[in-house]
Design a protein around this motif. Structure first.
Motif, PDB file in Angstrom:
ATOM      1  N   PHE A 319       0.785  -1.421   0.395  1.00 34.29           N
ATOM      2  CA  PHE A 319       0.721   0.486  -0.165  1.00 34.29           C
ATOM      3  C   PHE A 319       1.317   1.414   0.043  1.00 34.29           C
ATOM      4  N   PHE A 320       1.821   1.759   0.753  1.00 30.59           N
ATOM      5  CA  PHE A 320       2.694   2.299   0.935  1.00 30.59           C
ATOM      6  C   PHE A 320       3.208   3.380  -0.060  1.00 30.59           C
ATOM      7  N   ALA A 321       4.142   1.378  -1.044  1.00 29.82           N
ATOM      8  CA  ALA A 321       4.427   1.986  -2.512  1.00 29.82           C
ATOM      9  C   ALA A 321       3.852   2.241  -3.567  1.00 29.82           C
ATOM     10  N   LYS A 322       2.393   1.884  -3.349  1.00 24.99           N
ATOM     11  CA  LYS A 322       1.551   2.441  -4.192  1.00 24.99           C
ATOM     12  C   LYS A 322       1.550   3.854  -4.333  1.00 24.99           C
ATOM     13  N   GLN A 323       1.051   4.263  -3.346  1.00 26.73           N
ATOM     14  CA  GLN A 323       0.524   5.088  -2.128  1.00 26.73           C
ATOM     15  C   GLN A 323       0.881   6.619  -2.281  1.00 26.73           C
ATOM     16  N   HIS A 324       1.644   7.001  -1.755  1.00 24.82           N
ATOM     17  CA  HIS A 324       2.878   7.334  -1.495  1.00 24.82           C
ATOM     18  C   HIS A 324       3.452   8.527  -2.762  1.00 24.82           C
ATOM     19  N   THR A 325       3.432   7.747  -4.239  1.00 24.88           N
ATOM     20  CA  THR A 325       3.871   8.373  -5.171  1.00 24.88           C
ATOM     21  C   THR A 325       2.448   7.932  -5.992  1.00 24.88           C
ATOM     22  N   ASN A 326       0.760   8.303  -5.227  1.00 25.86           N
ATOM     23  CA  ASN A 326      -0.257   8.213  -6.358  1.00 25.86           C
ATOM     24  C   ASN A 326      -0.308   9.515  -6.780  1.00 25.86           C
ATOM     25  N   GLN A 328      -3.073  10.947  -7.422  1.00 28.08           N
ATOM     26  CA  GLN A 328      -3.968  11.981  -7.393  1.00 28.08           C
ATOM     27  C   GLN A 328      -4.363  12.142  -5.542  1.00 28.08           C
ATOM     28  N   ALA A 329      -3.404  11.255  -5.314  1.00 24.09           N
ATOM     29  CA  ALA A 329      -3.205  11.020  -3.658  1.00 24.09           C
ATOM     30  C   ALA A 329      -1.994  12.715  -3.621  1.00 24.09           C
ATOM     31  N   ILE A 330      -1.748  12.616  -4.376  1.00 24.11           N
ATOM     32  CA  ILE A 330      -0.250  14.082  -4.494  1.00 24.11           C
ATOM     33  C   ILE A 330      -1.115  15.223  -4.534  1.00 24.11           C
ATOM     34  N   ARG A 331      -2.359  15.075  -5.488  1.00 28.28           N
ATOM     35  CA  ARG A 331      -2.691  16.900  -6.297  1.00 28.28           C
ATOM     36  C   ARG A 331      -3.524  16.893  -5.246  1.00 28.28           C
ATOM     37  N   LEU A 332      -4.775  16.208  -4.564  1.00 27.51           N
ATOM     38  CA  LEU A 332      -5.402  16.628  -3.367  1.00 27.51           C
ATOM     39  C   LEU A 332      -4.328  16.886  -2.371  1.00 27.51           C
ATOM     40  N   LYS A 359     -11.680   1.116  -4.744  1.00 27.87           N
ATOM     41  CA  LYS A 359     -12.428   1.961  -3.291  1.00 27.87           C
ATOM     42  C   LYS A 359     -11.798   3.255  -2.957  1.00 27.87           C
ATOM     43  N   ILE A 360     -10.119   2.843  -3.180  1.00 27.88           N
ATOM     44  CA  ILE A 360      -9.200   4.286  -2.886  1.00 27.88           C
ATOM     45  C   ILE A 360      -9.191   5.220  -3.914  1.00 27.88           C
ATOM     46  N   THR A 361      -9.998   4.861  -5.357  1.00 27.94           N
ATOM     47  CA  THR A 361      -9.674   5.541  -6.243  1.00 27.94           C
ATOM     48  C   THR A 361     -10.982   6.248  -5.789  1.00 27.94           C
ATOM     49  N   ALA A 365     -11.526  10.486  -5.115  1.00 29.80           N
ATOM     50  CA  ALA A 365     -12.735  11.549  -5.899  1.00 29.80           C
ATOM     51  C   ALA A 365     -13.414  12.328  -5.360  1.00 29.80           C
ATOM     52  N   GLN A 366     -13.648  11.507  -4.057  1.00 24.16           N
ATOM     53  CA  GLN A 366     -14.907  12.596  -3.483  1.00 24.16           C
ATOM     54  C   GLN A 366     -14.158  13.257  -2.051  1.00 24.16           C
ATOM     55  N   TRP A 367     -13.085  13.576  -2.077  1.00 29.83           N
ATOM     56  CA  TRP A 367     -12.366  13.945  -0.833  1.00 29.83           C
ATOM     57  C   TRP A 367     -12.890  15.261  -0.703  1.00 29.83           C
ATOM     58  N   ARG A 368     -12.452  15.784  -1.551  1.00 27.26           N
ATOM     59  CA  ARG A 368     -12.618  17.513  -1.387  1.00 27.26           C
ATOM     60  C   ARG A 368     -14.308  17.722  -1.014  1.00 27.26           C
TER      61      ARG A 368
END
Length: 776
Positions: A319-326, A328-332, A359-361, A365-368
């Motif tokens: 999870f960390f390997a994928k998400q810390h450079t995701n 979409q997450a970095i943009r948020l 589900k992560i996607t 997408a709904q975070w803001r």
């Protein structure tokens, strides 16, 4: 003709300003009877619906609302309305400015600045400190152990970290950390204080705006109040309003050192001058990507410690390997308004460690819009039905209907008056309930929905998701409204305004009533709330509230300026707001000119001080505003906001003008600044002028003008004596001050001698009064 000009042309003349109505608006007596604490029920023809539903039919109120035009004319003082307006504005200015700045800070500061869900503190203690004749409220709050851990584990050091730690590693006990809200200043402060080895508590100390310097200006001696800094304390102090003077900074540092305590003052900008031995560092936020990575790693560590799945270590690493450079997450994270929001994003993401990628996607997408969804749930009161064991379905339904409405109303009032004493929340909430129950007919009336004592329990009205569940203790002060997330107030107003057609009319009438209440902090917060609504729907709010306020009595004109101050902080509408102010300044209506002058002392002056002063000069030269204090008050606000040099320059120019109206405004602004300076234990305005020959000549002109003006004379004599009594504490200005006093009093004859005797009796410790010689 514009809405404002239409209202102004039918409004009262300049000399007919009205005092605020007693709390409760129309129908309330001079003593406040019938006020919001016990609102009168609506007329029998009016009806109420037990709960509001999103998307309901629009409806008009059945009767005139409290606080309407009829309510604005209450004046039980015996003075003329114009005298009431001027006296009240001078006397209440400091309190009103405190309320304005407090509201701005709440709306501008990052939500939950001290950690997610605003639950970083678990104890609050409010004490009163008396400095000379002034009472200053001081709030202290301990930081929870769990919140401390969050700060320590997720912190990324700023570039000035080494300089700050060197200061505490030496003999310094006070450091100033400055930077914009949301830049992680408090996280830096907590981590910095954690580097020192003392046994005291780690917490927050807050004072009223502008009061930090005065709090440490206590006179020495056995009767001096206790220091707000206790032995071994580790304190974070939020600086609000005017910064301390250089000597006051030195006093704070010395008290910290004497008590073996350590203090970090958090400020929005460099607020010198500082003593040479005081360390002040900019808190430049680190790279967003680094902050996100650190927070994600910390939250994953917490998750692994509590997770019982055998696959958790491998799932977490993947999870960390994928998400810390995701991307979409970095943009948020890059779009986050504050660093703590990045931590909140990481915390929420970690809940999906074992969930499928889609589900992560969806989450990202709904975070803001998450806060708005939460606000919608809170206002819809989507919680388990409230019932009672006995009485069957009918009784359960009756209480459920009764509570639904009261919950909605109380939650909105609680959000609007966050950080206010609960007494304000209760009173304003009762008023809003009265307004809400004046809509559509053929519904249950308020009289048919009796208020039971058990229906007013705060925990039941708020539920579990809106405010911290633990009680907030206070030794000597009232409990205050505290949201789980401060940003919720904007979201709740958005939902109330846009999702509930039946809520608009009561909300507009409610705010229109509250800006006329005698309680200054309620008036200001109501106006600022209108400003938040204007950020959402500028044209509608301007037409229905701000335009009418701008052409109304003095208190609503002040409300219009306060509302626009907040509205202009939304960049997309700021140019339109400024254009509206400029139009008012050029209109033929004295009421709108007065409102424009007030507005130029708020956010507009801070944004463009030179233009604001130029506009105030133009307005002040007109005969229409000579009977009001708006121009002088605006100059004082600009000075407080940081433009003291520019304001002193304006006073120097205006007092030397051939235009008598400008000289009068200069005298009034000068006297207000002097009065505030003396209350705060400082002499900034006077000292700035006294250091140069031209400045001393200006001081003589200003004091003479204040002493002979019938509107300012008595206050001027009192403040002049108070200023002269402090000369012994500033020997470097003693010679200048004696010469200034002699020149000011030279033409006052017997009146000056009378006041010299009065001053000597009131200030027996001051020797200057015996040294001032007057011509015979």
């Amino acid at each position: 003709m514009s809405v404002e000009e239409t209202a102004a042309s039918s409004g009262s003349p300049p000399g007919d300003d009205s005092a605020p109505a007693p709390e409760g608006g129309a129908g309330a007596g001079a003593n406040g009877a019938g006020g919001p604490q016990s609102p009168a029920g609506p007329p029998s023809a009016a009806a109420a619906r037990p709960a509001l539903e999103a998307g309901g039919a629009n409806a008009k109120q059945a009767s005139e609302s409290p606080g309407s035009a009829a309510a604005a004319s209450g004046n039980a003082s015996g003075k003329s309305d114009d005298a009431v307006q001027n006296d009240t504005q001078i006397d209440d200015f400091a309190q009103a400015e405190d309320a304005r700045r407090s509201g701005r800070n709440r709306f501008d500061r990052s939500a939950a600045a001290f950690g997610p869900d605003a639950q970083s503190f678990y104890f609050e203690n409010v004490t009163q400190h008396f400095v000379d004749d002034r009472q200053i409220n001081v709030t202290t709050a301990r930081i929870r152990e769990s919140a401390q851990q969050d700060f320590l584990e997720s912190y990324v050091r700023v570039s000035s970290w080494d300089a700050m730690t060197r200061a505490f590693g030496g003999d310094e006990h006070l450091v100033v950390v400055y930077g914009p809200p949301g830049s992680g200043r408090h996280a830096t402060a907590v981590n910095l204080l954690n580097t020192v080895q003392v046994g005291g508590w780690l917490g927050l100390l807050e004072t009223e705006p502008d009061a930090l310097g005065a709090l440490f200006s206590r006179s020495p001696g056995a009767d001096a109040p206790d220091s707000p800094i206790a032995p071994d304390d580790r304190l974070i102090i939020d600086l609000q309003g005017r910064p301390p003077t250089e000597n006051q900074w030195r006093t704070i540092a010395n008290e910290a050192r004497t008590n073996k305590a350590y203090v970090v003052v958090v400020a929005s900008e460099a607020t010198g001058p500082y003593p040479l031995d005081l360390t002040a560092c900019a808190n430049v936020p680190p790279a967003v990507e680094t902050v996100f990575e650190k927070n994600l790693a910390y939250r994953l560590k917490q998750h692994r410690e509590s997770c019982t799945r055998e696959t958790c270590p491998a799932d977490s690493d993947d999870f960390f390997a994928k998400q810390h450079t995701n991307p979409q997450a970095i943009r948020l994270a890059q779009l986050a308004g504050a660093l703590h929001e990045i931590g909140e994003l990481a915390r929420e993401l970690v809940r999906y460690v074992h969930e499928p990628p889609e589900k992560i996607t969806d989450l990202l997408a709904q975070w803001r819009v998450r806060l708005r969804r939460r606000a919608a749930d809170l206002l819809a009161v989507r919680s388990p039905a409230v019932g009672v064991e006995a009485g069957g379905a009918a009784q359960r339904g009756e209480r459920s209907d009764r509570l639904l409405l009261r919950r909605q109303v109380f939650r909105l009032s609680f959000a609007v008056f966050q950080e206010h004493p609960l007494s304000d929340v209760f009173a304003a909430g009762s008023s809003l309930l009265a307004h809400v129950t004046q809509v559509p007919q053929r519904r249950v009336t308020l009289a048919e929905m009796p208020l039971l004592i058990v229906d007013g329990e705060v925990r039941e009205l708020l539920g579990e998701d809106m405010a911290p569940t633990e009680a907030v203790a206070a030794d000597t002060g009232p409990r205050r409204a505290q949201l789980m997330e401060r940003e919720l107030v904007n979201a709740i107003l958005d939902v109330a305004w846009h999702d509930y057609s039946t809520f608009r009319e009561p909300l507009v009438a409610w705010l229109d009533e509250l800006v006329r209440w005698p309680n200054v902090r309620v008036r200001v917060r109501a106006a600022q709330t209108a400003g938040l609504l204007a950020q959402l729907d500028y044209d509608e709010v301007r037409r229905r509230l701000i335009a009418r306020w701008a052409a109304g009595p003095a208190y609503t004109r002040a409300a219009a300026a306060d509302a626009l101050d907040i509205a202009a902080r939304e960049e997309s509408i700021a140019p339109r707001v400024r254009d509206r102010i400029a139009d008012w300044a050029q209109t033929g209506s004295p009421l709108l000119q007065d409102t424009a002058a007030r507005a130029y002392g708020s956010a507009f002056g801070v944004v463009g001080t030179t233009k604001a002063i130029a506009e105030l000069r133009d307005l002040g030269s007109r005969r229409a505003l000579i009977g009001w204090n708006s121009v002088a008050l605006a100059l004082v606000q600009l000075s407080i906001a940081g433009a003291s040099d520019e304001v002193v320059g304006a006073l120097t120019e205006w007092i030397g003008s051939t235009e008598p109206n400008l000289r009068s405004h200069a005298v009034r602004a000068f006297l207000m600044l002097v009065h505030l300076d003396l209350e705060l234990g400082r002499d900034r305005t006077l000292d700035e002028l006294a250091h140069t020959r031209d400045g001393r000549e200006t001081l003589v002109k200003l004091w003479r003008g204040a002493l002979v003006d019938g509107r300012t004379s008595r206050r001027a004599w009192l403040d002049l004596g108070k200023w002269l009594s402090t000369v012994d504490e500033r020997p470097e200005l003693a010679e200048y001050t004696e010469a200034i006093a002699a020149a000011v009093l030279a033409d006052s004859g017997g009146r000056a001698r009378f006041w010299l005797r009065v001053w000597a009796g009131r200030h027996p410790h001051a020797s200057i009064f015996g040294r001032i010689t007057l011509p015979r």
